[in-house]
Design a protein around this motif. Sequence first.
Motif, mmCIF file in Angstrom:
data_model
loop_
_atom_site.group_PDB
_atom_site.id
_atom_site.type_symbol
_atom_site.label_atom_id
_atom_site.label_comp_id
_atom_site.label_asym_id
_atom_site.label_seq_id
_atom_site.Cartn_x
_atom_site.Cartn_y
_atom_site.Cartn_z
ATOM 1 N N PHE A 27 36.713 0.735 -25.111
ATOM 2 C CA PHE A 27 38.209 1.364 -25.376
ATOM 3 C C PHE A 27 38.143 1.339 -26.873
ATOM 4 O O PHE A 27 38.804 2.434 -27.321
ATOM 5 N N THR A 28 38.240 0.353 -27.619
ATOM 6 C CA THR A 28 38.589 0.479 -28.918
ATOM 7 C C THR A 28 37.907 -0.710 -29.756
ATOM 8 O O THR A 28 37.033 -1.552 -29.182
ATOM 9 N N THR A 29 38.158 -0.688 -31.354
ATOM 10 C CA THR A 29 37.475 -1.581 -32.109
ATOM 11 C C THR A 29 38.461 -2.309 -32.964
ATOM 12 O O THR A 29 39.622 -1.681 -33.107
ATOM 13 N N PRO A 30 38.382 -3.489 -33.196
ATOM 14 C CA PRO A 30 39.288 -4.257 -33.917
ATOM 15 C C PRO A 30 39.950 -3.547 -35.031
ATOM 16 O O PRO A 30 39.394 -3.162 -36.232
ATOM 17 N N PRO A 31 41.193 -3.497 -35.213
ATOM 18 C CA PRO A 31 42.171 -2.467 -36.220
ATOM 19 C C PRO A 31 41.922 -3.001 -37.487
ATOM 20 O O PRO A 31 41.611 -2.086 -38.610
ATOM 21 N N ASN A 32 41.651 -4.383 -37.926
ATOM 22 C CA ASN A 32 41.727 -5.004 -39.377
ATOM 23 C C ASN A 32 40.208 -4.455 -39.609
ATOM 24 O O ASN A 32 40.047 -3.949 -40.903
ATOM 25 N N LEU A 33 39.239 -4.317 -39.008
ATOM 26 C CA LEU A 33 37.924 -3.965 -39.445
ATOM 27 C C LEU A 33 38.065 -2.559 -39.501
ATOM 28 O O LEU A 33 37.296 -2.211 -40.618
ATOM 29 N N GLN A 34 38.503 -1.769 -38.977
ATOM 30 C CA GLN A 34 38.410 -0.312 -39.171
ATOM 31 C C GLN A 34 39.093 -0.195 -40.426
ATOM 32 O O GLN A 34 38.615 0.831 -41.162
ATOM 33 N N ARG A 35 40.309 -0.586 -40.666
ATOM 34 C CA ARG A 35 40.995 -0.314 -41.856
ATOM 35 C C ARG A 35 40.037 -0.723 -43.031
ATOM 36 O O ARG A 35 39.899 -0.166 -44.280
ATOM 37 N N LYS A 43 25.525 -1.478 -41.711
ATOM 38 C CA LYS A 43 24.085 -1.175 -42.321
ATOM 39 C C LYS A 43 24.903 -0.807 -43.820
ATOM 40 O O LYS A 43 24.246 -1.151 -44.820
ATOM 41 N N THR A 44 25.723 -0.011 -43.909
ATOM 42 C CA THR A 44 26.400 0.689 -44.972
ATOM 43 C C THR A 44 26.976 -0.141 -45.834
ATOM 44 O O THR A 44 26.997 -0.493 -47.201
ATOM 45 N N PHE A 45 27.633 -1.442 -45.436
ATOM 46 C CA PHE A 45 28.377 -2.583 -46.013
ATOM 47 C C PHE A 45 27.672 -4.052 -45.835
ATOM 48 O O PHE A 45 28.303 -4.941 -46.167
ATOM 49 N N SER A 46 26.617 -3.967 -45.297
ATOM 50 C CA SER A 46 25.917 -5.047 -45.244
ATOM 51 C C SER A 46 26.796 -6.324 -44.314
ATOM 52 O O SER A 46 26.973 -7.423 -44.794
ATOM 53 N N LEU A 47 27.533 -5.968 -43.328
ATOM 54 C CA LEU A 47 28.556 -6.697 -42.573
ATOM 55 C C LEU A 47 27.984 -6.292 -41.230
ATOM 56 O O LEU A 47 28.726 -5.714 -40.282
ATOM 57 N N THR A 48 26.837 -6.694 -40.653
ATOM 58 C CA THR A 48 26.405 -6.491 -39.217
ATOM 59 C C THR A 48 27.102 -6.712 -38.036
ATOM 60 O O THR A 48 27.150 -6.444 -37.084
ATOM 61 N N GLY A 49 27.769 -8.155 -38.553
ATOM 62 C CA GLY A 49 28.355 -8.823 -37.343
ATOM 63 C C GLY A 49 29.733 -7.927 -37.018
ATOM 64 O O GLY A 49 30.448 -8.447 -35.983
ATOM 65 N N TRP A 50 30.207 -7.280 -38.014
ATOM 66 C CA TRP A 50 31.600 -6.423 -37.551
ATOM 67 C C TRP A 50 31.244 -5.661 -36.490
ATOM 68 O O TRP A 50 32.485 -5.491 -35.808
ATOM 69 N N LYS A 51 30.299 -5.019 -36.172
ATOM 70 C CA LYS A 51 29.969 -3.838 -35.173
ATOM 71 C C LYS A 51 31.232 -3.000 -35.262
ATOM 72 O O LYS A 51 31.946 -2.592 -34.216
ATOM 73 N N VAL A 52 30.942 -2.166 -36.343
ATOM 74 C CA VAL A 52 31.904 -0.800 -36.301
ATOM 75 C C VAL A 52 30.975 0.287 -36.544
ATOM 76 O O VAL A 52 30.196 0.179 -37.570
ATOM 77 N N GLY A 53 30.915 1.238 -35.676
ATOM 78 C CA GLY A 53 30.230 2.393 -35.563
ATOM 79 C C GLY A 53 31.169 3.610 -35.774
ATOM 80 O O GLY A 53 32.264 3.408 -35.124
ATOM 81 N N TYR A 54 30.636 4.944 -35.926
ATOM 82 C CA TYR A 54 31.489 5.812 -35.779
ATOM 83 C C TYR A 54 30.430 7.113 -35.484
ATOM 84 O O TYR A 54 29.334 7.255 -35.998
#
Length: 399
Positions: free
Chosen positions: A263-271, A232-243
């Motif tokens: 267990f985890t979330t794609p590291p490139n998206l996290q960065r 929602k914050t970056f208009s990238l809903t398909g990334w599925k990164v929450g915190y």
Amino acid sequence: MKPHNTLLANTGTTIFTVMSALAVQHGAVNLGQGFPDEDGPADVRRAAADALLDGRNQYPPMTGLPELRAAVAAANRRFWGIEVDPASEVVVTSGATEAITACLMALLDPGDEVVLIEPLYDTYLPVVRMLGAVPKLVRLEPPKWELPRGPLAAAFGPRTKAILMNTPQNPCSKVFTAAELAFIADLLQKHDAYAVCDEVYEHLTFDGWRHIPLMSLPGMRDRCARIGSAGKTFSLTGWKVGYVTAPKALAQTIAKAHQLLTFTTPPNLQRAVAVGLARDDAYFQGLADGLAAKRDRLSAGLAALGFGVLEAKGTYFITTDFRPLGFAGDDVAFCRWLTETAKVTAIPVSAFYADAATAPRHYARFAFCKHDATLDEALRRMRTTFAARGAEAPRALTA
């Protein structure tokens, strides 16, 4: 053969899936599901692309990459004045929906009671029930969606473990006031309960309304799990990164639930999300201002067509009352008719209630997080359809 899990087997396909499929079938402009029709910031996307190629594609730490956890902690301090230890009080998840599930798993035992506020996002209730907890439902009533203090207080009791709340709120676009949050905080302290705070639209507020995290109120720091969303914050809903931001002891239990889910979330998206959270204030203000303009564009167009348009203080959504159009059916019939006839898709608001039979049945939700041209085309299609069929057109179809 033996039956499958009873709750899941009896859970229907989400209204978003149903209406989006109907939109595709009829070539409709989809203003139902809340996703932008353009990608987010180029530098954030470039950071994700570059990170795929630098040799760091194996399992990242379970609770999230250190740089993203540090960025989440910094954002808490910068925007909301909440001091957070990034090493022990932040858990990165594969989307906010997973974060909500992990938080509820961390808190609830069978038989615990959970206060839920209707209308509500469609995953809340099934997850609570899957965990064997007991939902206690309290309704906000249109058109003002004010917090009903008496019924809310009555929903709390000796077995209350938590409240699950969403502000800014989907679908009714309400931003909870400081007074409403203080009332909730008092109930949590009185009943020694927790709050799972779905705050994915934290930066999407309009007209001077400002999001207030419940966690920032006195006495709430150790009672809240606060959930944010890069989608929602970056208009990238398909990334599925929450915190999730939570006190240390609770964060540790949330992490244990997270390890059982994804267990985890794609590291490139996290960065890349860490890059985004460090963007300057102008980006976050520009995001809200741009969406406010889209809200105004669609609101004015819908009002001109005859809809009753409710106030939208935040999020991606406008709630409309279609009764002034003369439509005789309920909201499900209206949204189907609109998709099939006008080729524009909206979501029936009754889908956000546990009991659709007692829910308001004359509201439709439209998403305005789209290109101006997309919004204009949707309005053009509705204008053409209403004009071609005359004033009696919507009345012609009944439930």
